[in-house]
Every structure is written in structure tokens, then in C-alpha cells.
Scaffold this motif. Structure first.
Motif, short mmCIF file in Angstrom:
data_model
loop_
_atom_site.label_atom_id
_atom_site.label_comp_id
_atom_site.label_asym_id
_atom_site.label_seq_id
_atom_site.Cartn_x
_atom_site.Cartn_y
_atom_site.Cartn_z
N ILE A 46 0.83 -1.22 0.00
CA ILE A 46 0.00 0.00 0.00
C ILE A 46 0.86 1.26 0.00
N MET A 47 1.70 1.46 1.02
CA MET A 47 2.62 2.60 1.04
C MET A 47 3.93 2.16 1.67
N ASP A 48 5.04 2.31 0.92
CA ASP A 48 6.34 1.87 1.44
C ASP A 48 6.91 2.88 2.43
N GLY A 49 8.03 2.50 3.06
CA GLY A 49 8.62 3.34 4.09
C GLY A 49 9.20 4.64 3.60
N VAL A 50 9.70 4.65 2.36
CA VAL A 50 10.27 5.88 1.81
C VAL A 50 9.18 6.92 1.59
N SER A 51 8.09 6.52 0.97
CA SER A 51 6.98 7.45 0.71
C SER A 51 6.40 7.95 2.02
N CYS A 52 6.29 7.05 2.98
CA CYS A 52 5.75 7.43 4.29
C CYS A 52 6.67 8.40 4.99
N ASP A 112 19.49 -0.94 -1.08
CA ASP A 112 20.34 0.21 -1.35
C ASP A 112 19.65 1.29 -2.18
N GLU A 113 18.82 0.85 -3.14
CA GLU A 113 18.19 1.84 -4.03
C GLU A 113 17.24 2.75 -3.29
N TYR A 114 16.81 2.34 -2.10
CA TYR A 114 15.88 3.15 -1.32
C TYR A 114 16.60 4.13 -0.39
N ILE A 115 17.85 3.84 -0.05
CA ILE A 115 18.52 4.60 0.99
C ILE A 115 18.69 6.07 0.64
N TYR A 116 19.11 6.35 -0.59
CA TYR A 116 19.30 7.74 -1.00
C TYR A 116 17.99 8.52 -0.89
#
Length: 224
Positions: A59-65, A87-91
Motif C-alpha cells: 500500500i505505502m512503502d517506508g520511503v513514501s511514508c 540500497d536503491e531506497y537509501i538515497y
């Protein structure tokens, strides 16, 4: 008392974290959430001091949240719980203001120390991913940050401000910097505000990236 929200789409992880963190007398688990939308709904009722945020959720991932929370509730600290293949989410998480990055499976002491560190204004990156993550997002951020920074303003940074920048780059909290440099925490906060204004950076996370990316410049200025 530090109020903590635990966010993970796996019930076993949520409940396990709740049990182990509840053993600490200065931590209170205020709520559990299973995805980003659930987090936002719960924040309307009760706002924690620190959120332990999973990355990959339905539904909503941690980056968007993280992005939404930091826009609406910038005072809430967020520690991302991740794995090497995230890794692709960390930045993006850093760009949106996350305060810490830990691997799932860290010890209770590591997790407890990270919560206290971000609560007191610092950052926390697990040593096993720090070098890998820093290389990735510093390279990605370098050109973006350098384009925004006025070279003339760099020349106006004072010796004490360079000392603050150096400590920020090492991941120290305001309290730790104050102890290290024999300043009051208020003085550290004032210096930090001035530095961010001079370098036209949004927050201490961007400053930490800039400090690491330009560590040779920082070291040179400290020797003057």
C-alpha cells in the motif's frame, strides 16, 4: 520517556521489537503499524518521538511514508530498518529526511542506542552498511549539493563552524558535539542553523552528506 512507533508488515517482527524494546524503562511503545498508510492514520491520534520504519511494505512503502511524515511532522525522528538489497531506497530515504538506517537483526543495545541518538538530535547508520551507503548517496548527492552551494559562502565559514561540520560528518548528536567541543547544546544548535543557512542546505542530513563528500576540504580548513 521516549515514545516509539514500530512499523513493519510482518507481525512477528512488530511483536518481537515491541517485546525487546519494552524491557527498557525509558522507552514506551505507543503503537504498531503494518504499512505507511496505517502509520499516517495512527499519527492523527498519537504522535511518537521516534518511528522504526520498515522499507518494503504494501500500500505505502517506508520511503513514501517518511517523505509525508517529515513534511507534516518534521519533529518526529525516523529510523529506517533495511537490508543490503534495499540500497536503491537509501538515497531517497535520506533525501526525505530519515534520521537513521539500521539492518534488521541488530542487537538490542544497538537499536536502543540508535533510538536515543536520533531522539537527542543525532543520526545512526549501521557500521556494516555505512561505507556502502555513504559511497552511494554521496556520489549521487555530490553534484546536486555542489550546484546549490555558494562558493563565496564557504569562504565565510568560521573555524568553529568547520569544527561543527566535522563532528556532524562523524554522525555525532548535538549533545555529543557540545561535549566534544566544550560548547553548550544551544551554541551548537545556533552554529548549525548558521551553517545550514550559509551552505543553503535543508537539514543536518544533507550537511552530513556534504561533510563526508568534502572531507578533504573540511580537514584542510581545520588545519588552518
Amino acid at each position: 520517556m521516549i515514545k516509539v512507533m514500530i512499523v513493519d508488515d510482518q507481525e512477528l517482527i512488530r511483536e518481537s521489537l515491541k517485546i525487546i524494546l519494552s524491557s527498557k524503562s525509558d522507552i514506551k511503545i505507543t503503537s504498531l503499524a503494518f504499512d505507511g498508510q496505517d502509520v499516517l492514520n495512527k499519527l492523527e491520534i498519537d504522535k511518537p518521538d521516534v518511528i522504526l520504519m520498515d522499507i518494503r511494505m504494501p500500500i505505502m512503502d517506508g520511503v513514501s511514508c517518511t517523505r509525508i511524515i517529515k513534511e507534516k511532522y518534521p519533529e518526529i525522528k525516523i529510523i529506517v530498518l533495511t537490508t543490503f538489497d534495499d540500497d536503491e531506497y537509501i538515497y531517497d530515504a535520506i533525501k526525505y529526511g530519515a534520521d537513521g538506517y539500521l539492518l534488521k537483526g541488530v542487537s538490542l543495545d544497538e537499536l536502543y542506542n540508535a533510538i536515543n541518538n536520533v531522539y537527542n538530535g543525532g543520526g545512526s547508520i549501521h557500521p556494516n552498511i555505512a561505507s556502502k551507503a555513504m559511497k552511494m548517496f554521496s556520489n549521487m548527492a555530490k553534484n546536486e549539493l555542489e550546484n546549490d552551494i555558494n562558493i563565496k559562502e564557504i569562504e565565510n565559514i568560521s573555524k568553529n563552524e568547520w569544527k561543527i561540520i566535522d563532528q556532524i560528518g562523524k554522525g555525532l548528536s548535538n549533545k555529543e558535539i557540545a561535549h566534544e567541543l566544550s560548547f553548550s547544546e544551544g551554541t551548537v544548535r545556533n552554529y548549525l542553523s548558521i551553517i545550514l543557512d550559509k551552505l543553503q542546505l535543508r537539514d543536518r542530513t544533507q550537511l552530513a552528506i556534504w561533510a563526508v563528500t568534502n572531507k578533504q576540504l573540511v580537514a584542510k580548513e581545520l588545519k588552518k
